[in-house]
Scaffold this motif. Structure first.
Motif, mmCIF file in Angstrom:
data_model
loop_
_atom_site.group_PDB
_atom_site.id
_atom_site.type_symbol
_atom_site.label_atom_id
_atom_site.label_comp_id
_atom_site.label_asym_id
_atom_site.label_seq_id
_atom_site.Cartn_x
_atom_site.Cartn_y
_atom_site.Cartn_z
ATOM 1 N N LEU A 1 -10.312 -7.367 67.804
ATOM 2 C CA LEU A 1 -10.459 -8.248 66.652
ATOM 3 C C LEU A 1 -11.463 -9.344 67.004
ATOM 4 C CD1 LEU A 1 -6.665 -8.685 65.770
ATOM 5 C CD2 LEU A 1 -8.228 -6.912 64.956
ATOM 6 N N PHE A 2 -12.383 -9.637 66.080
ATOM 7 C CA PHE A 2 -13.421 -10.615 66.331
ATOM 8 C C PHE A 2 -13.535 -11.563 65.136
ATOM 9 C CE2 PHE A 2 -14.454 -6.632 68.396
ATOM 10 C CZ PHE A 2 -14.669 -7.020 69.706
ATOM 11 N N TYR A 3 -13.710 -12.837 65.446
ATOM 12 C CA TYR A 3 -13.888 -13.843 64.401
ATOM 13 C C TYR A 3 -15.069 -14.734 64.782
ATOM 14 C CZ TYR A 3 -13.172 -17.928 61.458
ATOM 15 O OH TYR A 3 -13.356 -18.957 60.573
ATOM 16 N N VAL A 4 -15.970 -14.978 63.826
ATOM 17 C CA VAL A 4 -17.123 -15.857 64.016
ATOM 18 C C VAL A 4 -17.129 -16.857 62.873
ATOM 19 C CG1 VAL A 4 -19.637 -16.006 64.169
ATOM 20 C CG2 VAL A 4 -18.440 -14.063 65.211
ATOM 21 N N GLY A 5 -17.236 -18.133 63.221
ATOM 22 C CA GLY A 5 -17.175 -19.191 62.221
ATOM 23 C C GLY A 5 -18.472 -19.350 61.450
ATOM 24 N N GLU A 6 -18.535 -20.393 60.651
ATOM 25 C CA GLU A 6 -19.692 -20.627 59.794
ATOM 26 C C GLU A 6 -20.937 -20.936 60.612
ATOM 27 O OE1 GLU A 6 -18.652 -23.763 57.153
ATOM 28 O OE2 GLU A 6 -17.490 -22.466 55.800
ATOM 29 N N ARG A 7 -22.096 -20.538 60.067
ATOM 30 C CA ARG A 7 -23.395 -20.865 60.624
ATOM 31 C C ARG A 7 -24.283 -21.441 59.530
ATOM 32 N NH1 ARG A 7 -21.180 -16.615 60.141
ATOM 33 N NH2 ARG A 7 -22.939 -15.193 59.980
ATOM 34 N N LYS A 8 -25.321 -22.130 59.939
ATOM 35 C CA LYS A 8 -26.277 -22.712 59.007
ATOM 36 C C LYS A 8 -27.645 -22.034 59.179
ATOM 37 C CE LYS A 8 -23.435 -26.000 57.610
ATOM 38 N NZ LYS A 8 -22.929 -26.151 56.233
ATOM 39 N N ASP A 9 -28.285 -21.757 58.058
ATOM 40 C CA ASP A 9 -29.656 -21.256 58.058
ATOM 41 C C ASP A 9 -30.368 -21.882 56.866
ATOM 42 O OD1 ASP A 9 -32.004 -19.856 58.605
ATOM 43 O OD2 ASP A 9 -30.943 -18.003 59.070
ATOM 44 N N GLN A 10 -31.601 -21.498 56.637
ATOM 45 C CA GLN A 10 -32.356 -22.103 55.542
ATOM 46 C C GLN A 10 -33.145 -21.044 54.772
ATOM 47 O OE1 GLN A 10 -35.065 -24.948 57.280
ATOM 48 N NE2 GLN A 10 -35.539 -23.621 59.007
ATOM 49 N N PHE A 11 -33.263 -21.284 53.501
ATOM 50 C CA PHE A 11 -34.112 -20.456 52.641
ATOM 51 C C PHE A 11 -35.315 -21.313 52.244
ATOM 52 C CE2 PHE A 11 -35.494 -19.109 48.410
ATOM 53 C CZ PHE A 11 -35.792 -17.779 48.674
ATOM 54 N N ARG A 12 -36.521 -20.778 52.540
ATOM 55 C CA ARG A 12 -37.735 -21.549 52.301
ATOM 56 C C ARG A 12 -38.759 -20.717 51.539
ATOM 57 N NH1 ARG A 12 -39.556 -23.012 58.132
ATOM 58 N NH2 ARG A 12 -38.745 -20.894 58.475
ATOM 59 N N GLU A 13 -39.572 -21.441 50.840
ATOM 60 C CA GLU A 13 -40.704 -20.824 50.130
ATOM 61 C C GLU A 13 -41.963 -21.599 50.521
ATOM 62 O OE1 GLU A 13 -41.882 -21.452 45.804
ATOM 63 O OE2 GLU A 13 -40.681 -19.603 45.714
ATOM 64 N N PHE A 14 -43.001 -20.860 50.955
ATOM 65 C CA PHE A 14 -44.219 -21.501 51.440
ATOM 66 C C PHE A 14 -45.423 -20.879 50.737
ATOM 67 C CE2 PHE A 14 -47.814 -21.974 54.327
ATOM 68 C CZ PHE A 14 -47.729 -23.322 54.652
ATOM 69 N N GLY A 15 -46.395 -21.730 50.352
ATOM 70 C CA GLY A 15 -47.611 -21.244 49.724
ATOM 71 C C GLY A 15 -47.825 -21.760 48.342
ATOM 72 N N THR A 16 -46.912 -22.552 47.833
ATOM 73 C CA THR A 16 -47.052 -23.161 46.509
ATOM 74 C C THR A 16 -47.331 -24.654 46.675
ATOM 75 O OG1 THR A 16 -44.689 -23.617 46.323
ATOM 76 C CG2 THR A 16 -45.471 -21.480 45.549
ATOM 77 N N LEU A 17 -47.632 -25.299 45.564
ATOM 78 C CA LEU A 17 -47.904 -26.726 45.611
ATOM 79 C C LEU A 17 -46.660 -27.525 45.961
ATOM 80 C CD1 LEU A 17 -50.247 -27.102 42.495
ATOM 81 C CD2 LEU A 17 -50.891 -26.979 44.910
ATOM 82 N N THR A 18 -45.513 -26.987 45.624
ATOM 83 C CA THR A 18 -44.242 -27.667 45.938
ATOM 84 C C THR A 18 -43.355 -26.729 46.748
ATOM 85 O OG1 THR A 18 -43.314 -26.922 43.834
ATOM 86 C CG2 THR A 18 -44.347 -29.112 43.882
ATOM 87 N N PRO A 19 -43.559 -26.674 48.087
ATOM 88 C CA PRO A 19 -42.743 -25.793 48.931
ATOM 89 C C PRO A 19 -41.259 -26.113 48.779
ATOM 90 C CG PRO A 19 -44.601 -26.664 50.146
ATOM 91 C CD PRO A 19 -44.542 -27.426 48.865
ATOM 92 N N MET A 20 -40.435 -25.086 48.796
ATOM 93 C CA MET A 20 -38.997 -25.242 48.633
ATOM 94 C C MET A 20 -38.303 -25.013 49.980
ATOM 95 S SD MET A 20 -36.354 -23.138 46.192
ATOM 96 C CE MET A 20 -36.649 -21.635 47.114
ATOM 97 N N GLU A 21 -37.318 -25.805 50.250
ATOM 98 C CA GLU A 21 -36.533 -25.654 51.484
ATOM 99 C C GLU A 21 -35.089 -26.008 51.167
ATOM 100 O OE1 GLU A 21 -36.415 -27.570 55.958
ATOM 101 O OE2 GLU A 21 -38.349 -27.198 54.996
#
Length: 575
Positions: free
Chosen positions: A495-515
């Motif tokens: 049995l294996f358990y792994v807790g929460e992790r953080k990552d990011q969703f980004r958009e690059f190449g527009t005038l207003t990059p999103m992160e």
């Protein structure tokens, strides 16, 4: 009257005697001449000796009476014949035949093939040749995935070893072929129309050669050397050469255990993530780590230092001398029941494309690779045994690392020209991270047929420049069990358990990059297997993975396969 006359006469006599004595004392002694006629010759008179055997002078002397013994032998006819003794028999268990080789093959859902062959053959006394081959593949078919998610993982290793009186040595070599896909296309940002235009296959190739030698009764105790070539179908390539050795150096009647290390790495990627500029990386580090062991009663103390000089040979990074502590200690508080341990250690951890790809196969071939400077790792804890069948370990750790490699999702690149620029691959960023962790572990051997183990880890991170310590869990736990049901049947579970992790969703190449910061849910994975041993050589097994049938995400946008079933057989043999 007569009595009175007697008394008077007696008194008169005494008075006259006293008067005569006074007159004699008044006389003076005249000098006289003494003539010696004969010298004095003393003699010893005869002594009376006691006889050793005294003569008894008893009134009655007794005489011992002489006694005569007569034995009358009477012949007796006997027909008794004693039976011969016979040892009692003990029911012995049939010894288990151990084989040097085995082959295993299993097939399962998602068109999974799992195969393994291990060989070891003795050519002569102390001379062996062997190797292993492993293969794990699946045609994929994860629900909801827009791209191909099949994979192949094949590895080969061969070795030749020889044991002599003063040393033993080994030659080894191997290779690998792996294929994965960047199938983590973010939805609903992209749909099947975009997916049909992408070829997301990523293939890895690698090979290695090396040698190891172990010496007895020499100052040099151990030495090893390894060269590895690793690359992919995207024009990436990496070379790594590692030389290690240990020796006992005598200094003033004391032995100083010393480790020597030379670690060289050099590689390149055909481009970075955003442009066609080539990435070259590399460095060579020289390390020496002397240590002295002090043992006194229940205390064992290792005092040392780790000196590493890194010479940069790539496009980025600086040459520098690093000095790290290398101190460990253990103290037996209650024999084997309770042992305190601690340490203060550090080192330069080499980062390689090969190591990163084995942990996260969805990396893009656009990485800036540099070693991690682990300034120190402080540890303290307790370990020991609660009984002969129960062992435990608890400890706390505080680690300070500079340039720690963190996995993070690559951005969606507007105007993408590569198949991994759609937010479906991963890169790495470096940050100074401090980590506090607490680890507890328990192992129980109930008997020879049943074993149980559990481990739990808690983590707390502090990043310097990044918003989060990307993709590092706050909690990890595992539980395993092995049970030999009877002579033929066996079973196990994990049995294996792994807790929460953080990552990011980004958009690059527009005038207003999103992160945007994303949270990956914790997940639980349960696996189990059961097997039947047909005889000493042949056994059958069945496995079930991800029993809860949760398509959780180990990495963002990359769900895993659901419940999986696998059946197979293992055959042991000699040749």
């Amino acid at each position: 009257m007569l009595k009175q006359i007697k008394y008077i006469s007696l008194i008169a006599v005494l008075i006259s005697a006293a008067s005569f004595a006074q007159e004699r004392t008044k006389d003076t002694l005249d000098s006289e001449v003494v003539n010696v006629v004969k010298p004095y010759t003393p003699t010893v008179a005869d002594a009376f000796k006691i006889k050793e055997t005294p003569v008894l002078d008893d009134d009655v002397n007794t005489t011992k009476k002489e006694i005569k013994y007569n034995i009358f032998s009477i012949p007796v006819a006997s027909t008794f014949t004693p039976a011969k003794g016979k040892a009692a028999t003990v029911n012995k268990a049939k010894p288990i035949k151990l084989y040097d080789n085995y082959a295993s093959l299993g097939v399962g859902t998602y068109t999974t093939i799992l195969g393994e062959v291990y060989l070891n053959h003795e050519l002569g006394r102390g001379e062996n040749v062997g190797g292993y081959f492993t293969h794990h593949s699946s045609s994929g078919g994860i629900d909801g995935v827009l791209l191909d998610d099949d994979f192949i993982d094949t590895k080969l290793h061969v070795n030749y070893s020889q044991r002599l009186r003063d040393l033993s040595w080994t030659l080894e070599g191997g290779g690998l072929y792996q294929k994965y896909n960047w199938y983590g296309l973010p939805k609903p940002y992209f749909d099947a129309t975009t997916a049909d235009t992408l070829d997301v296959g990523h293939q890895f190739y690698g090979g290695n050669v090396g040698a190891k030698i172990k010496l007895y009764d020499y100052l040099i105790k151990y030495a090893s050397v390894r060269y590895r070539r690793f690359g992919d179908n995207q024009g990436s390539g990496e070379n790594r050469f590692v030389l290690k050795g240990t020796a006992d150096v005598p200094i003033q009647d004391e032995l100083i255990s010393t480790e020597l290390t030379i670690d060289y790495i050099n590689g390149s990627f055909s481009r970075n993530f955003y442009t066609d500029s080539k990435i070259n990386y590399g460095n060579v580090s020289f390390g020496i780590a002397p240590s002295y062991q002090l043992t006194q009663d229940d205390l064992t103390l290792n005092l040392g230092v780790n000196l590493v000089y890194k010479n940069n040979t790539g496009d980025f990074g600086a040459s520098k001398l690093h000095i790290y502590p290398n101190i460990t200690a253990s103290f037996r508080i209650i024999d084997e029941l309770m042992i305190a341990f601690g340490g203060l250690e550090g080192g330069l951890k080499q980062i390689s494309y090969y190591d990163l790809a084995q942990e996260n196969p969805f990396l893009s071939p656009t990485l800036y690779i540099s070693p991690t400077d682990q300034k120190y790792n402080l540890s303290v804890g307790l370990k020991g045994k609660l009984s002969n069948s129960i062992s435990y370990s608890v400890g706390g750790y505080y680690m300070n690392e500079n340039d720690k490699a963190l996995y993070t999702s690559n951005p969606v690149f507007i105007g993408a020209t590569e198949d991994y620029q759609y937010g479906n691959s991963f890169g790495i960023v470096y940050d100074d991270v401090k980590t506090f962790s607490f680890v507890g572990e328990l192992n129980v051997d109930v008997n020879r047929n049943f074993k149980l183990g559990a481990k739990a880890e808690y983590f707390s991170y502090s990043a310097n420049t990044e918003v989060e310590a990307w993709n590092l869990p706050d909690l990890k736990a595992s539980l395993f069990m092995d049970y030999q049901i009877d002579e033929n049947w066996f079973a196990g579970a994990g049995l294996f358990y792994v807790g929460e992790r953080k990552d990011q969703f980004r958009e690059f190449g527009t005038l207003t990059p999103m992160e945007q910061t994303m949270t990956l849910d914790s997940y639980f994975d349960a696996n189990a297997h059961v097997g039947y041993r047909f005889d000493d050589q042949l056994s059958f097994y069945a496995k079930a993975n991800n029993i809860a049938d949760k398509t959780y995400q180990r990495w963002i946008n990359t769900p895993v396969q659901g419940i999986q079933f696998l059946v197979g057989a293992t055959y042991q043999f000699d040749f």
